[in-house]
Structure formats: C-alpha cells, structure tokens
Motif scaffolding. Sequence first.
Motif, PDB file in Angstrom:
ATOM      1  N   VAL A 127       0.858  -1.181   0.000  1.00  0.00           N
ATOM      2  CA  VAL A 127       0.000   0.000   0.000  1.00  0.00           C
ATOM      3  C   VAL A 127       0.894   1.230   0.000  1.00  0.00           C
ATOM      4  N   ALA A 128       0.477   2.267  -0.740  1.00  0.00           N
ATOM      5  CA  ALA A 128       1.260   3.505  -0.815  1.00  0.00           C
ATOM      6  C   ALA A 128       0.341   4.650  -1.212  1.00  0.00           C
ATOM      7  N   GLU A 129       0.743   5.871  -0.851  1.00  0.00           N
ATOM      8  CA  GLU A 129      -0.036   7.072  -1.215  1.00  0.00           C
ATOM      9  C   GLU A 129       0.793   7.945  -2.131  1.00  0.00           C
ATOM     10  N   TRP A 130       0.113   8.553  -3.114  1.00  0.00           N
ATOM     11  CA  TRP A 130       0.796   9.504  -4.000  1.00  0.00           C
ATOM     12  C   TRP A 130      -0.225  10.451  -4.615  1.00  0.00           C
ATOM     13  N   LYS A 131       0.042  11.746  -4.455  1.00  0.00           N
ATOM     14  CA  LYS A 131      -0.758  12.811  -5.071  1.00  0.00           C
ATOM     15  C   LYS A 131      -2.261  12.672  -4.806  1.00  0.00           C
ATOM     16  N   GLY A 132      -2.611  12.317  -3.576  1.00  0.00           N
ATOM     17  CA  GLY A 132      -4.018  12.256  -3.199  1.00  0.00           C
ATOM     18  C   GLY A 132      -4.719  10.955  -3.527  1.00  0.00           C
ATOM     19  N   PHE A 133      -3.975   9.954  -3.973  1.00  0.00           N
ATOM     20  CA  PHE A 133      -4.548   8.642  -4.268  1.00  0.00           C
ATOM     21  C   PHE A 133      -3.887   7.588  -3.372  1.00  0.00           C
ATOM     22  N   MET A 134      -4.675   6.623  -2.933  1.00  0.00           N
ATOM     23  CA  MET A 134      -4.132   5.487  -2.201  1.00  0.00           C
ATOM     24  C   MET A 134      -4.041   4.309  -3.166  1.00  0.00           C
ATOM     25  N   PHE A 135      -2.873   3.671  -3.210  1.00  0.00           N
ATOM     26  CA  PHE A 135      -2.629   2.560  -4.123  1.00  0.00           C
ATOM     27  C   PHE A 135      -2.539   1.251  -3.343  1.00  0.00           C
ATOM     28  N   TYR A 136      -3.141   0.222  -3.921  1.00  0.00           N
ATOM     29  CA  TYR A 136      -3.146  -1.119  -3.339  1.00  0.00           C
ATOM     30  C   TYR A 136      -2.602  -2.074  -4.403  1.00  0.00           C
ATOM     31  N   ALA A 137      -1.551  -2.830  -4.090  1.00  0.00           N
ATOM     32  CA  ALA A 137      -0.911  -3.655  -5.122  1.00  0.00           C
ATOM     33  C   ALA A 137      -0.618  -5.054  -4.604  1.00  0.00           C
ATOM     34  N   ASN A 138      -0.499  -5.987  -5.583  1.00  0.00           N
ATOM     35  CA  ASN A 138      -0.191  -7.381  -5.281  1.00  0.00           C
ATOM     36  C   ASN A 138      -1.275  -7.935  -4.356  1.00  0.00           C
ATOM     37  N   VAL A 139      -2.399  -8.294  -4.925  1.00  0.00           N
ATOM     38  CA  VAL A 139      -3.617  -8.518  -4.148  1.00  0.00           C
ATOM     39  C   VAL A 139      -4.213  -9.903  -4.391  1.00  0.00           C
ATOM     40  N   ILE A 140      -5.112 -10.265  -3.488  1.00  0.00           N
ATOM     41  CA  ILE A 140      -5.988 -11.412  -3.680  1.00  0.00           C
ATOM     42  C   ILE A 140      -7.413 -10.885  -3.697  1.00  0.00           C
ATOM     43  N   MET A 141      -8.117 -11.140  -4.800  1.00  0.00           N
ATOM     44  CA  MET A 141      -9.498 -10.673  -4.963  1.00  0.00           C
ATOM     45  C   MET A 141     -10.388 -11.858  -5.328  1.00  0.00           C
ATOM     46  N   GLU A 142     -11.441 -12.021  -4.546  1.00  0.00           N
ATOM     47  CA  GLU A 142     -12.411 -13.099  -4.779  1.00  0.00           C
ATOM     48  C   GLU A 142     -11.716 -14.447  -4.938  1.00  0.00           C
ATOM     49  N   GLY A 143     -10.700 -14.671  -4.128  1.00  0.00           N
ATOM     50  CA  GLY A 143     -10.016 -15.948  -4.113  1.00  0.00           C
ATOM     51  C   GLY A 143      -8.944 -16.125  -5.162  1.00  0.00           C
ATOM     52  N   GLU A 144      -8.777 -15.131  -6.051  1.00  0.00           N
ATOM     53  CA  GLU A 144      -7.762 -15.210  -7.100  1.00  0.00           C
ATOM     54  C   GLU A 144      -6.585 -14.296  -6.764  1.00  0.00           C
ATOM     55  N   THR A 145      -5.367 -14.776  -7.001  1.00  0.00           N
ATOM     56  CA  THR A 145      -4.155 -14.003  -6.719  1.00  0.00           C
ATOM     57  C   THR A 145      -3.755 -13.204  -7.949  1.00  0.00           C
ATOM     58  N   TYR A 146      -3.581 -11.893  -7.763  1.00  0.00           N
ATOM     59  CA  TYR A 146      -3.148 -10.987  -8.830  1.00  0.00           C
ATOM     60  C   TYR A 146      -1.906 -10.250  -8.345  1.00  0.00           C
ATOM     61  N   LYS A 147      -0.751 -10.873  -8.475  1.00  0.00           N
ATOM     62  CA  LYS A 147       0.492 -10.261  -8.011  1.00  0.00           C
ATOM     63  C   LYS A 147       0.871  -9.055  -8.851  1.00  0.00           C
ATOM     64  N   TYR A 148       0.279  -8.931 -10.023  1.00  0.00           N
ATOM     65  CA  TYR A 148       0.607  -7.883 -10.984  1.00  0.00           C
ATOM     66  C   TYR A 148      -0.424  -6.763 -11.016  1.00  0.00           C
ATOM     67  N   ARG A 149      -1.405  -6.777 -10.122  1.00  0.00           N
ATOM     68  CA  ARG A 149      -2.498  -5.798 -10.173  1.00  0.00           C
ATOM     69  C   ARG A 149      -2.222  -4.605  -9.266  1.00  0.00           C
ATOM     70  N   LEU A 150      -2.568  -3.416  -9.777  1.00  0.00           N
ATOM     71  CA  LEU A 150      -2.424  -2.162  -9.037  1.00  0.00           C
ATOM     72  C   LEU A 150      -3.765  -1.438  -9.042  1.00  0.00           C
ATOM     73  N   LEU A 151      -4.352  -1.277  -7.857  1.00  0.00           N
ATOM     74  CA  LEU A 151      -5.611  -0.550  -7.703  1.00  0.00           C
ATOM     75  C   LEU A 151      -5.322   0.801  -7.078  1.00  0.00           C
ATOM     76  N   TRP A 152      -6.210   1.773  -7.339  1.00  0.00           N
ATOM     77  CA  TRP A 152      -6.088   3.059  -6.653  1.00  0.00           C
ATOM     78  C   TRP A 152      -7.467   3.555  -6.246  1.00  0.00           C
ATOM     79  N   SER A 153      -7.467   4.433  -5.264  1.00  0.00           N
ATOM     80  CA  SER A 153      -8.701   4.964  -4.693  1.00  0.00           C
ATOM     81  C   SER A 153      -9.198   6.168  -5.475  1.00  0.00           C
ATOM     82  N   ASP A 154     -10.345   6.653  -5.082  1.00  0.00           N
ATOM     83  CA  ASP A 154     -10.822   7.937  -5.570  1.00  0.00           C
ATOM     84  C   ASP A 154      -9.918   9.033  -5.021  1.00  0.00           C
ATOM     85  N   PHE A 155      -9.916  10.181  -5.656  1.00  0.00           N
ATOM     86  CA  PHE A 155      -9.033  11.276  -5.254  1.00  0.00           C
ATOM     87  C   PHE A 155      -9.391  11.769  -3.856  1.00  0.00           C
TER      88      PHE A 155
END
Length: 202
Positions: A95-123
């Motif tokens: 997890v990391a913050e940059w320019k008003g966005f929160m980033f979430y990376a290397n995740v497990i979603m709905e039981g599937e592993t996505y080591k290459y996925r990068l999500l970010w929040s609303d501003f």
Amino acid sequence: GGSHRIIAGTRTRLYSNTGDGGSWRLLKWDSGSSPESDLPKQRWRTAQLGNVIVATNYSDYPQSFTFDQPANEDGQTALAIEDAIVLGLTQVKIVAEWKGFMFYANVIMEGETYKYRLLWSDFNDPLSITPLPESAASYIDLPADEEILALAPIGSSFRAYTNRAIYDIRLIGGEDIFAAPEVYRGPHALAFENSLINLGDS
C-alpha cells in the motif's frame, strides 16, 4: 494539524502511540495468523492520506483508522475497509499514497491471486476503491508473469517495481486516470520484497 502517531505492528496486533511518553493504545488484536500457525510471518505496511491510515499485512482485509477514531463495540479501532469487503479484496501486500490517491498492489481478490495488479482509490478518498462512473477509483494490470514488490515515489515520479521491470505510474486523467509505461527491464530489477530503500531522489 501537528498531531503525530507512531504505529507498531506485530503478527497479531496493531498499536498506536503519540510518541510523547504515553502508553501504547491497542488498535487491533485479532489480525494475522496465530503465533502457532505455520503460515509465513507477514510484515505490516502502512500509508497515510489526510488523517486516514491504511494498514495491510497480506493476511487480513486491508484495515483503516484515523488518529482519534473511537473504538467499535468490540473495542477495536482499526477496521476492515468496507469497499475491500464489497470487492472481495481480501488481502493486499503493498500500500502507498501519491498525489491524493491510495494505491493497493499485489492482491488477492475473490479468491484469485493478482500479483501484478495495481488498484487506486478515488481522489482524496483513500477508502473509496470501488470503480464507479463518478469515481476516479480503478486499476491496471501489469504483465501477468510479474510480481509487484514495491511502490515508491522518486523525485516527482511514482514507480512500481516488479521482479522483472520498473514502471512509471503517470497521472494522465481522462477515463484511464493512470498509465504505467515501462522505464526499465533487465537483470537489476528487484529480486526480493522489502529490499527497496527510498531516499527521496534516489
């Protein structure tokens, strides 16, 4: 507002302290796996946007709390992010913050592993991570054979470091919000977690 907190995490607990000699406040006590578990120990990572702190340990749902947030009926202050529950985002490694966005990376979603996925929040809304028409929250996938090992700013840039390459995360606006052009690929990519030390400009 001039307030400060020191955050400490163990395998099963999160603590907070004002740093002025006061007592440690217990924020969460049922996180992670039990000490007797044979699961590997995971390191807590935190990031702050405004007065919201997000904490992840790749074991629980990502947690959030504010400096002076009251405890819930169970006496815990750090709570699972509601949008993460809705999305089935059960585990986040980075997890990391940059320019008003929160980033979430290397995740497990709905039981599937996505080591290459990068999500970010609303501003300026680090806990709003559900992609909606009126929200800037979204995600991108880097090449599927790579694992995101670190996110860090360098100078005025923000970069994702995988086990094979480095990507410049650029704010482009429009429907895509962010792009991730590759800036390096080769033998000097990161090989291990927790091996990147950020000095600001290097």
